[in-house]
Design an enzyme around this catalytic site. Sequence first.
Site, PDB file in Angstrom:
ATOM      1  N   GLN A 137       3.032   9.960   1.245  1.00 15.43           N
ATOM      2  CA  GLN A 137       4.322   9.250   1.249  1.00 15.43           C
ATOM      3  C   GLN A 137       5.183   9.590   0.035  1.00 15.43           C
ATOM      4  O   GLN A 137       6.371   9.296   0.036  1.00 15.43           O
ATOM      5  CB  GLN A 137       4.105   7.734   1.310  1.00 15.43           C
ATOM      6  CG  GLN A 137       3.540   7.267   2.638  1.00 15.43           C
ATOM      7  CD  GLN A 137       3.381   5.774   2.663  1.00 15.43           C
ATOM      8  OE1 GLN A 137       2.401   5.253   2.141  1.00 15.43           O
ATOM      9  NE2 GLN A 137       4.348   5.076   3.236  1.00 15.43           N
ATOM     10  N   HIS A 171      -4.260   1.300   7.698  1.00 15.12           N
ATOM     11  CA  HIS A 171      -2.895   1.851   7.724  1.00 15.12           C
ATOM     12  C   HIS A 171      -2.762   3.007   6.716  1.00 15.12           C
ATOM     13  O   HIS A 171      -2.262   4.080   7.050  1.00 15.12           O
ATOM     14  CB  HIS A 171      -1.897   0.724   7.416  1.00 15.12           C
ATOM     15  CG  HIS A 171      -0.464   1.163   7.375  1.00 15.12           C
ATOM     16  ND1 HIS A 171       0.480   0.714   8.276  1.00 15.12           N
ATOM     17  CD2 HIS A 171       0.201   1.997   6.532  1.00 15.12           C
ATOM     18  CE1 HIS A 171       1.654   1.284   7.999  1.00 15.12           C
ATOM     19  NE2 HIS A 171       1.511   2.054   6.932  1.00 15.12           N
ATOM     20  N   GLU A 172      -3.236   2.766   5.493  1.00 15.29           N
ATOM     21  CA  GLU A 172      -3.111   3.791   4.446  1.00 15.29           C
ATOM     22  C   GLU A 172      -4.025   4.982   4.727  1.00 15.29           C
ATOM     23  O   GLU A 172      -3.645   6.130   4.503  1.00 15.29           O
ATOM     24  CB  GLU A 172      -3.406   3.198   3.062  1.00 15.29           C
ATOM     25  CG  GLU A 172      -2.494   2.052   2.642  1.00 15.29           C
ATOM     26  CD  GLU A 172      -1.011   2.338   2.814  1.00 15.29           C
ATOM     27  OE1 GLU A 172      -0.593   3.508   2.640  1.00 15.29           O
ATOM     28  OE2 GLU A 172      -0.262   1.409   3.154  1.00 15.29           O
ATOM     29  N   CYS A 214       6.154  -0.002   7.421  1.00 15.85           N
ATOM     30  CA  CYS A 214       5.743   1.118   6.585  1.00 15.85           C
ATOM     31  C   CYS A 214       6.908   1.485   5.671  1.00 15.85           C
ATOM     32  O   CYS A 214       8.052   1.536   6.131  1.00 15.85           O
ATOM     33  CB  CYS A 214       5.371   2.296   7.485  1.00 15.85           C
ATOM     34  SG  CYS A 214       4.852   3.759   6.576  1.00 15.85           S
ATOM     35  N   LEU A 215       6.608   1.737   4.405  1.00 17.61           N
ATOM     36  CA  LEU A 215       7.674   2.112   3.463  1.00 17.61           C
ATOM     37  C   LEU A 215       8.365   3.400   3.892  1.00 17.61           C
ATOM     38  O   LEU A 215       9.499   3.653   3.497  1.00 17.61           O
ATOM     39  CB  LEU A 215       7.100   2.274   2.048  1.00 17.61           C
ATOM     40  CG  LEU A 215       6.594   1.003   1.361  1.00 17.61           C
ATOM     41  CD1 LEU A 215       5.929   1.348   0.035  1.00 17.61           C
ATOM     42  CD2 LEU A 215       7.706  -0.009   1.160  1.00 17.61           C
ATOM     43  N   HIS A 235      -2.462   7.474   6.990  1.00 16.13           N
ATOM     44  CA  HIS A 235      -1.487   8.369   6.355  1.00 16.13           C
ATOM     45  C   HIS A 235      -2.142   9.670   5.881  1.00 16.13           C
ATOM     46  O   HIS A 235      -1.502  10.724   5.871  1.00 16.13           O
ATOM     47  CB  HIS A 235      -0.833   7.699   5.132  1.00 16.13           C
ATOM     48  CG  HIS A 235       0.342   6.827   5.469  1.00 16.13           C
ATOM     49  ND1 HIS A 235       1.499   7.323   6.035  1.00 16.13           N
ATOM     50  CD2 HIS A 235       0.561   5.499   5.292  1.00 16.13           C
ATOM     51  CE1 HIS A 235       2.372   6.325   6.194  1.00 16.13           C
ATOM     52  NE2 HIS A 235       1.820   5.211   5.766  1.00 16.13           N
ATOM     53  N   GLY A 263       0.838  -1.190   0.000  1.00  8.87           N
ATOM     54  CA  GLY A 263       0.000   0.000   0.000  1.00  8.87           C
ATOM     55  C   GLY A 263       0.871   1.237   0.000  1.00  8.87           C
ATOM     56  O   GLY A 263       2.015   1.199   0.472  1.00  8.87           O
TER      57      GLY A 263
HETATM   58 ZN   LIG Z   1       2.746   3.350   5.830  1.00  7.59          ZN
END
Ligand SMILES: [Zn+2]
Length: 163
Positions: A48, A132-133, A90-91, A136, A43
């Site tokens: 991000q 999660h997304e 998380c990226l 953000h 995701g």
């Molecule tokens: Zn994340």
Amino acid sequence: MNIKIYPDPILLKSSSEIKNIDKGLIDLINSMVNTMREAEGIGLAAPQVGVLKRVFVCQDFSDESKETFLTMINPKIIDTEGRVESKEGCLSIPGYYDYVYRAEKIQIEALDINGKSKTYLTDGMQSIVFQHEYDHLDGILFPYRMSQIKRDIFMKKINREFK
Ligand SMILES: [Zn+2]
């Protein structure tokens, strides 16, 4: 696109509603899907990649080939049920994984890339990734979903690692 890494302040900002699904937005979404694939993520939310707009892309877990992605524009969580612990990463906080609390099931509504409103009633990984997304878009990173004690320890660790 470059993925913003903690503690980039853009990751802690709230994103704005999208008013038009225009070519600019579609280009952004395509770039986000490519960036997520290259990073082998499941995701990716617009903040991000440095864009404060309410859109995220994620894997469609109903497709076992793992080649389908969902685009969620102006998502709204309508209902939640239950509570589960989920191990997340998380990226934007690369290399760190830990357990957080999430709702078990959620009902979420969003526009797709054609501007069509869709409602998803999910549990399992799809529900976790949506939450999660979605976070953000409100500037919330996953450690925020830990217990206070755990969060303090985790934040100390990542604050040492990422400066
Ligand atoms: Zn994340």
